[in-house]
Design an enzyme around this catalytic site. Sequence first.
Site, mmCIF file in Angstrom:
data_model
loop_
_atom_site.group_PDB
_atom_site.id
_atom_site.type_symbol
_atom_site.label_atom_id
_atom_site.label_comp_id
_atom_site.label_asym_id
_atom_site.label_seq_id
_atom_site.Cartn_x
_atom_site.Cartn_y
_atom_site.Cartn_z
ATOM 1 N N ASN A 297 15.657 -7.266 4.118
ATOM 2 C CA ASN A 297 15.917 -8.738 4.433
ATOM 3 C C ASN A 297 16.046 -9.527 3.137
ATOM 4 O O ASN A 297 14.757 -9.337 2.430
ATOM 5 C CB ASN A 297 15.008 -9.106 5.406
ATOM 6 N N CYS A 298 16.519 -10.595 3.117
ATOM 7 C CA CYS A 298 16.278 -11.455 2.058
ATOM 8 C C CYS A 298 15.242 -12.207 2.500
ATOM 9 O O CYS A 298 15.386 -12.986 3.853
ATOM 10 C CB CYS A 298 17.673 -12.535 1.891
ATOM 11 N N VAL A 299 14.119 -12.237 2.167
ATOM 12 C CA VAL A 299 12.817 -13.080 2.662
ATOM 13 C C VAL A 299 13.134 -14.542 3.060
ATOM 14 O O VAL A 299 12.782 -14.993 4.089
ATOM 15 C CB VAL A 299 11.587 -12.634 1.934
ATOM 16 N N PHE B 187 20.483 -7.544 3.971
ATOM 17 C CA PHE B 187 20.618 -8.452 4.995
ATOM 18 C C PHE B 187 20.771 -9.911 4.501
ATOM 19 O O PHE B 187 19.325 -10.220 4.210
ATOM 20 C CB PHE B 187 20.119 -8.317 6.341
ATOM 21 N N ALA C 155 15.481 -14.997 5.809
ATOM 22 C CA ALA C 155 14.552 -14.605 7.045
ATOM 23 C C ALA C 155 13.799 -15.698 7.510
ATOM 24 O O ALA C 155 13.737 -16.181 8.657
ATOM 25 C CB ALA C 155 14.038 -13.279 6.934
#
Lengths: 118, 99, 140
Positions: free
Chosen positions: C89-91, C51, C94
């Site tokens: 998730n791409c941190v 994501f 996010a």
Amino acid sequence: MKKISILFRHSPYGNAASREGLDLALLSASFEQEVSVIFIGEGLLNLLPNQQPQLSGVKDYIATFKAMPLYDIESVLVCEQSLAQLGIGINELSLDCESASAALISHHLTLSDEVLVF
Amino acid sequence: MNLHHIQTSAYTDNALSLCLRYYGVDDAILLAGDAINCLLDVNWQTQLQGKTLYLLESDMLSRGLKTKLENSLNSSHITVIDYAGFVSLSLQFSKVITW
Amino acid sequence: MAPNSGAFLSFMSQFIIQVNGSVYGSFASVSAFHFCQAALAQGHRIHKVFFYQDGVFNANQLTCPASDEPNLHQQWLTLATDHNIALVNCVSAALRRGIVSAQDTTENGLQSVNCAPQFTMGGLGELITGIEKADRLISF
């Protein structure tokens, strides 16, 4: 290693597409993928000099485009049709790039393993 | 051999027109979501002439466009597919480019 | 090189899916979900859903649609559990959008957590290694 092409088709500041595309381009290159970046449509506005991103309320990620050669992103193509359409000369851009015909870009996309559009 | 995956309306986004500029001879276009709306428009029908087109069935049906698109669909270059067809196509083409 | 011959099609392929659209109000995530269901039904493997951009909103466990509406967040969780798919998730994408894990909350001195524990926070490197491993990347 895969041949990854990253296309920029959005102008800066209106959304985060270019900023997040740039992050991915640099990271892909640091993961030793064969990375090309291609600027088409309004995406080439990312390469105009003298931008002041802070006036639009964002971090100056634009300066980071100039770091692409340091990451061994060798191939930087700009769509010649888009340049003409927007009245911008290849020499006006803040980065050394190759002006490419639609046919050349199409060929480049065909040779890539994956293409990600931002 | 690229499958160009368009998810946005041609009236609000230039994804479709940009993709047409770089469309290669063996390529095809998959119209999904609002991207299918442009098939109602004669101008777009003309621009898409000669291209290999796929259309996601669920998006056509959800929008009530089946009858409206009947004429376009009779043209031989448009194939209506479901998500299973999308999966198969994604493997037949060498890659999927989502615009 | 990704296999590309017709003969290969009867075999299982490996997909990585990238989702850039939000959990609500965007077509991209719904479409990605349907694609995943169809690919799994054909016996293919999806090892990761990554994501990025507004896609990180899919991780929000506070997503609370009315009971007669689809809950895409919940659907992703169920699909991932049933088919052993990593939800990543791409941190940085996010954090910018206020999607935070328990660890992010501690590290940044925040008050609450909204990232479902089934979603892991990872770097963009996870997308790249996923692309290397997969036969196909499909983005939505």
